[in-house]
Design a protein around this motif. Structure first.
Motif, PDB file in Angstrom:
ATOM      1  N   ASP A   1       6.717   3.406 -17.291  1.00  0.00           N
ATOM      2  CA  ASP A   1       6.764   3.257 -15.835  1.00  0.00           C
ATOM      3  C   ASP A   1       7.907   4.037 -15.202  1.00  0.00           C
ATOM      4  O   ASP A   1       8.600   3.544 -14.305  1.00  0.00           O
ATOM      5  N   LEU A   2       8.117   5.270 -15.670  1.00  0.00           N
ATOM      6  CA  LEU A   2       9.124   6.141 -15.066  1.00  0.00           C
ATOM      7  C   LEU A   2       8.491   7.496 -14.788  1.00  0.00           C
ATOM      8  O   LEU A   2       7.991   8.158 -15.700  1.00  0.00           O
ATOM      9  N   ARG A   3       8.515   7.891 -13.527  1.00  0.00           N
ATOM     10  CA  ARG A   3       7.974   9.177 -13.105  1.00  0.00           C
ATOM     11  C   ARG A   3       9.015   9.893 -12.246  1.00  0.00           C
ATOM     12  O   ARG A   3      10.143   9.435 -12.099  1.00  0.00           O
ATOM     13  N   GLN A   4       8.608  11.010 -11.655  1.00  0.00           N
ATOM     14  CA  GLN A   4       9.513  11.750 -10.778  1.00  0.00           C
ATOM     15  C   GLN A   4       8.750  12.251  -9.567  1.00  0.00           C
ATOM     16  O   GLN A   4       7.538  12.456  -9.608  1.00  0.00           O
ATOM     17  N   HIS A   5       9.503  12.407  -8.481  1.00  0.00           N
ATOM     18  CA  HIS A   5       8.946  12.992  -7.261  1.00  0.00           C
ATOM     19  C   HIS A   5       9.823  14.187  -6.902  1.00  0.00           C
ATOM     20  O   HIS A   5      11.037  14.040  -6.758  1.00  0.00           O
ATOM     21  N   PRO A   6       9.246  15.375  -6.764  1.00  0.00           N
ATOM     22  CA  PRO A   6      10.079  16.570  -6.551  1.00  0.00           C
ATOM     23  C   PRO A   6      10.720  16.649  -5.172  1.00  0.00           C
ATOM     24  O   PRO A   6      11.750  17.302  -5.005  1.00  0.00           O
TER      25      PRO A   6
ATOM     26  N   ASP B   1       0.834  -1.204   0.000  1.00  0.00           N
ATOM     27  CA  ASP B   1       0.000   0.000   0.000  1.00  0.00           C
ATOM     28  C   ASP B   1       0.868   1.254   0.000  1.00  0.00           C
ATOM     29  O   ASP B   1       0.550   2.238  -0.681  1.00  0.00           O
ATOM     30  N   TYR B   2       1.963   1.217   0.779  1.00  0.00           N
ATOM     31  CA  TYR B   2       2.879   2.365   0.784  1.00  0.00           C
ATOM     32  C   TYR B   2       3.433   2.609  -0.616  1.00  0.00           C
ATOM     33  O   TYR B   2       3.489   3.751  -1.090  1.00  0.00           O
TER      34      TYR B   2
ATOM     35  N   LEU C   1       2.923   5.912  -2.904  1.00  0.00           N
ATOM     36  CA  LEU C   1       4.072   6.676  -3.387  1.00  0.00           C
ATOM     37  C   LEU C   1       4.012   6.824  -4.903  1.00  0.00           C
ATOM     38  O   LEU C   1       4.253   7.914  -5.441  1.00  0.00           O
ATOM     39  N   TRP C   2       3.696   5.758  -5.600  1.00  0.00           N
ATOM     40  CA  TRP C   2       3.599   5.819  -7.064  1.00  0.00           C
ATOM     41  C   TRP C   2       2.519   6.812  -7.490  1.00  0.00           C
ATOM     42  O   TRP C   2       2.721   7.603  -8.418  1.00  0.00           O
TER      43      TRP C   2
END
Length: 278
Positions: free
Chosen positions: A115-120, A81-82, A86-87
């Motif tokens: 399936d590639l993203r970013q988290h600032p 779930d975490y 996060l995704w």
């Protein structure tokens, strides 16, 4: 021991002083921090050496695990779930530090439906908070999400100074996982693969779609996928990478596929492209 004064602030890949097999066998990660202290860790033999300017170098003795009656908990087979939360909190790459990082590494940007993203502002276990590439790891056959791969990055093409800058989610299965940088729908007859994300996105200048296999072990065991007639492997030019490409290629050829394997003098394809563009 390592000649610490030979390295600038940042992250480096070097030959392990304990198990190194030659100049190209760079299994040891070395990080120099802003205060010029550092740590080196070999991912093959677990050699660890630390350095502080005022104290010098210290080689840590490997610990011997104590045998207990408890068994290690099995890895999760699906994303927790975490991990799902996060995704969902991650954002598309465009207009981010992650894009600047990939551009500095001369990488092709993957499509938004990969399936590639970013988290600032992703928190690192060390307490550092900063931009990161976040990749969803899925089962190579079923496509089910099984983990996340995180890389803390800087806009200048370097990874963040956080010791271990690339991490999978703890307690999640990695074996049999891939990072689908392009979605399944794009993989019709040809597929390019590499161990790392940056190497795969370097291969994408010549071949699309591409997937990242995370490490040599996963690349070696990539199952033959229905419908893929040509497999292009961007191999890492170290013993583990060469062996993995050979094992994977042999199985795919035996299954009737055409297999092409990169040849470069640098350790990986991204290193080669960076050298070509200097």
């Amino acid at each position: 021991m390592i000649q610490w004064n030979d390295y600038d602030v940042g992250e480096h890949r070097i030959q392990c002083p304990a198990c190194g097999r030659g100049p190209r066998d760079k299994t040891c990660g070395l990080t120099i921090k802003l205060d010029y202290s550092g740590v080196a860790h070999c991912h093959r033999c677990s050699f660890v050496e630390t350095y502080r300017p005022e104290r010098g170098a210290h080689i840590a003795a490997p610990s011997t695990p104590r045998i207990t009656g408890r068994q290690r908990a099995p890895k999760r087979e699906t994303l927790s779930d975490y991990g799902c939360d996060l995704w969902d909190a991650c954002e598309p790459l465009k207009g981010s530090v992650a894009v600047d990082y990939l551009a500095s590494r001369k990488c092709v940007l993957p499509p938004d439906d990969g399936d590639l993203r970013q988290h600032p502002n992703l928190k690192h276990p060390s307490g550092y908070v900063g931009p990161a590439l976040v990749a969803r790891v899925t089962d190579a056959v079923t496509g089910d999400a099984i983990s996340l791969h995180r890389t803390w990055v800087r806009a200048d093409g370097r990874k963040a100074y956080v010791g271990v800058s690339r991490m999978l989610l703890a307690g999640h299965r990695k074996q049999g996982g891939v990072i689908r940088l392009w979605p399944d729908e794009a993989a019709t007859s040809t597929l390019g693969i590499a161990e790392g994300i940056e190497s795969a996105l370097s291969l994408a200048w010549a071949v699309q779609p591409v997937w990242a296999l995370i490490d040599a072990g996963n690349l070696a065991k990539l199952p033959v996928l229905a419908g893929i007639e040509t497999l292009v492997i961007a191999k890492d030019n170290d013993p583990a990478g060469v062996a993995a490409a050979d094992e994977c290629g042999r199985r795919w050829v035996e299954a009737g596929a055409e297999v092409l394997v990169s040849q470069q003098t640098e350790n990986d394809l991204n290193d080669t492209i960076l050298e070509m563009t200097v």
